[in-house]
Design an enzyme around this catalytic site. Sequence first.
Site, mmCIF file in Angstrom:
data_model
loop_
_atom_site.group_PDB
_atom_site.id
_atom_site.type_symbol
_atom_site.label_atom_id
_atom_site.label_comp_id
_atom_site.label_asym_id
_atom_site.label_seq_id
_atom_site.Cartn_x
_atom_site.Cartn_y
_atom_site.Cartn_z
ATOM 1 N N CYS A 254 -26.180 46.675 48.270
ATOM 2 C CA CYS A 254 -27.329 45.979 47.695
ATOM 3 C C CYS A 254 -27.138 45.781 46.199
ATOM 4 O O CYS A 254 -27.673 44.853 45.616
ATOM 5 C CB CYS A 254 -28.598 46.754 48.003
ATOM 6 S SG CYS A 254 -28.407 48.505 47.784
ATOM 7 N N GLU B 91 -36.203 49.711 49.029
ATOM 8 C CA GLU B 91 -34.964 49.479 48.277
ATOM 9 C C GLU B 91 -34.318 48.254 48.911
ATOM 10 O O GLU B 91 -33.903 48.308 50.071
ATOM 11 C CB GLU B 91 -34.076 50.725 48.362
ATOM 12 C CG GLU B 91 -33.091 50.810 47.232
ATOM 13 C CD GLU B 91 -31.743 50.278 47.648
ATOM 14 O OE1 GLU B 91 -31.506 49.077 47.374
ATOM 15 O OE2 GLU B 91 -30.957 51.024 48.235
ATOM 16 N N GLY C 47 -33.446 47.637 53.113
ATOM 17 C CA GLY C 47 -32.980 46.481 53.876
ATOM 18 C C GLY C 47 -33.253 45.203 53.117
ATOM 19 O O GLY C 47 -33.297 45.193 51.887
ATOM 20 N N GLU D 228 -28.309 36.331 47.777
ATOM 21 C CA GLU D 228 -27.511 37.500 48.118
ATOM 22 C C GLU D 228 -26.637 37.153 49.329
ATOM 23 O O GLU D 228 -27.142 36.731 50.368
ATOM 24 C CB GLU D 228 -28.422 38.677 48.469
ATOM 25 C CG GLU D 228 -27.646 39.957 48.694
ATOM 26 C CD GLU D 228 -28.536 41.158 48.994
ATOM 27 O OE1 GLU D 228 -29.487 41.010 49.766
ATOM 28 O OE2 GLU D 228 -28.253 42.235 48.448
ATOM 29 N N LYS E 145 -35.754 55.351 62.044
ATOM 30 C CA LYS E 145 -35.080 54.353 62.878
ATOM 31 C C LYS E 145 -33.811 53.900 62.157
ATOM 32 O O LYS E 145 -33.868 53.221 61.142
ATOM 33 C CB LYS E 145 -35.955 53.126 63.132
ATOM 34 C CG LYS E 145 -35.356 52.267 64.256
ATOM 35 C CD LYS E 145 -35.878 50.862 64.305
ATOM 36 C CE LYS E 145 -35.212 49.935 63.351
ATOM 37 N NZ LYS E 145 -33.764 49.758 63.575
#
Length: 490
Positions: free
Chosen positions: A296, A262, A240, A393, A187
């Site tokens: 990330c 991750e 994500g 973040e 997806k």
Amino acid sequence: MATVTERIAPPQVRQTSCFIGGKWIPAVSGKTFETIHPATEEVICEVAEGDKEDVDLAVEAAREAFDTGPWSKIDARDRGHFLNRLADLIEEESEELAALETLDNGKPIGDARAADIPLVIDCLRYYAGWADKIHGKTIPIRGDYFCYTRREPVGVVGQIIPWNFPALMAAWKWGPALAAGCTIVMKPAEQTPLSCLRMARLAQKAGIPDGVINVVPGYGPTAGAAIVKHPGVDKVAFTGELATAKIIQRDAAETMKRLTFELGGKSPNIVFADADLEAAVEGAHFGLYFNQGQCCCAGSRVFVEEPIYDEFIHRLAAKNSQRRLGDPFDPATEQGPQIDQAQFDKILKYVEYGKEDGAECLTGGKRFGDQGFFVEPTLFAGVTDDMRIAQDEIFGPVMSTLKFSGMDEIVSRANNTNFGLAAAVWSRDVGKAHHLASKVRAGTVWVNCYDVFDAAAPFGGFKQSGLGRELGEAGLEAYTENKTVTMAIG
Ligand code: ADP
């Protein structure tokens, strides 16, 4: 790739359906969703909105391909040939794919050409080489037995990816899965389904059998959750947000799926006073602003040793003022828009938090232009560890610079986060660099460089930045089960 210096034309969109069992089909519900170009906020096209029914069909196709189809009987080396063929087709179409990435994600075409697509090709070729080198061991157990292990594919894998490097994230997931002999239900992110669908078409053209790769575009809580909960899926690989990973971990518990994650980061980029100053400024700038800060592993906490702090932020500010923002289809553009309104709003909210918490905003801090989700490269000085811009973040072009004094304090401050994805250290003192590299709790440490990625080098997080590793041999192992076979020979 051809060197083009003028604005390039947006590519034609060709694939917008679900890709299931080798067929291009609309969603069972008939629903579609819009994908937009973040630089203009204009709708690019409608894409099939997959949901549980579509996932059920995709898992059925992937299961059949894995359990009984041609893929289950194929020689390992031939899996490698397919991966190489796919890489070749992507290389032939690299200009079109790069443009598709720019259209759907908004990233500068120069980045898509120089980074995303070449890394996609490299990753697939790297894993093509592994396909026939997945070895078990013979094990000298007690008694008259012949004992050996086999590394077998984990089965049908659900792969859920984000929007920041759409094609590259697909390659990181397809490469090891196909090399190991798994079949896939992917997806893509709802913001960026187009390059993944294009790659699926190329996989079909490469001759990869029907059902081996299935793509279900759609939203996370519907299509994504259906993949995670499906009993026919053996493993989920997810990239994500941490909050999403926690939902996935809970949803996957019921069927005890293998998981690799991750996730996010708040990576420290540590500059000692003895560093090559110009290189470190360059590295700090690139390490945060690359890809609009949507990495990330972005070096979002830049720690600068006290004697050089003022000079350092002065140079950083000067660099920011020269950064070229604008039309991502112009090859001279260095920074494009953020992905969507939600991310844009979140970033500007954090700029306000930074100001409220007492940091000094030296550059940026506001929207660029009046169309698209552009945010100026933002630089905060005088940031302290407890401020929200130093803790959370942000996933945008917002850099926090923090002052530090000496090795003793920097290790604990660098580790003062729940994340542990990456870190960097800038110093001419080799001993100091290695010491820090051993003390920082992060999956990747760069020394005198930043964002150096290679398909052969494992990548992933300590602490709440992830589970398991992608890339390299470790990334491949995550797609295998270890089987022990013991045979009496006495
Ligand atoms: P990002 O901030 O990068 O969008 P997300 O974690 O929200 O991070 O999204 C990453 C991917 O996870 C996307 O493909 C998204 O659709 C998917 N996703 C979001 N929520 C869920 C969920 N509950 N279950 C499975 N997948 C999800």
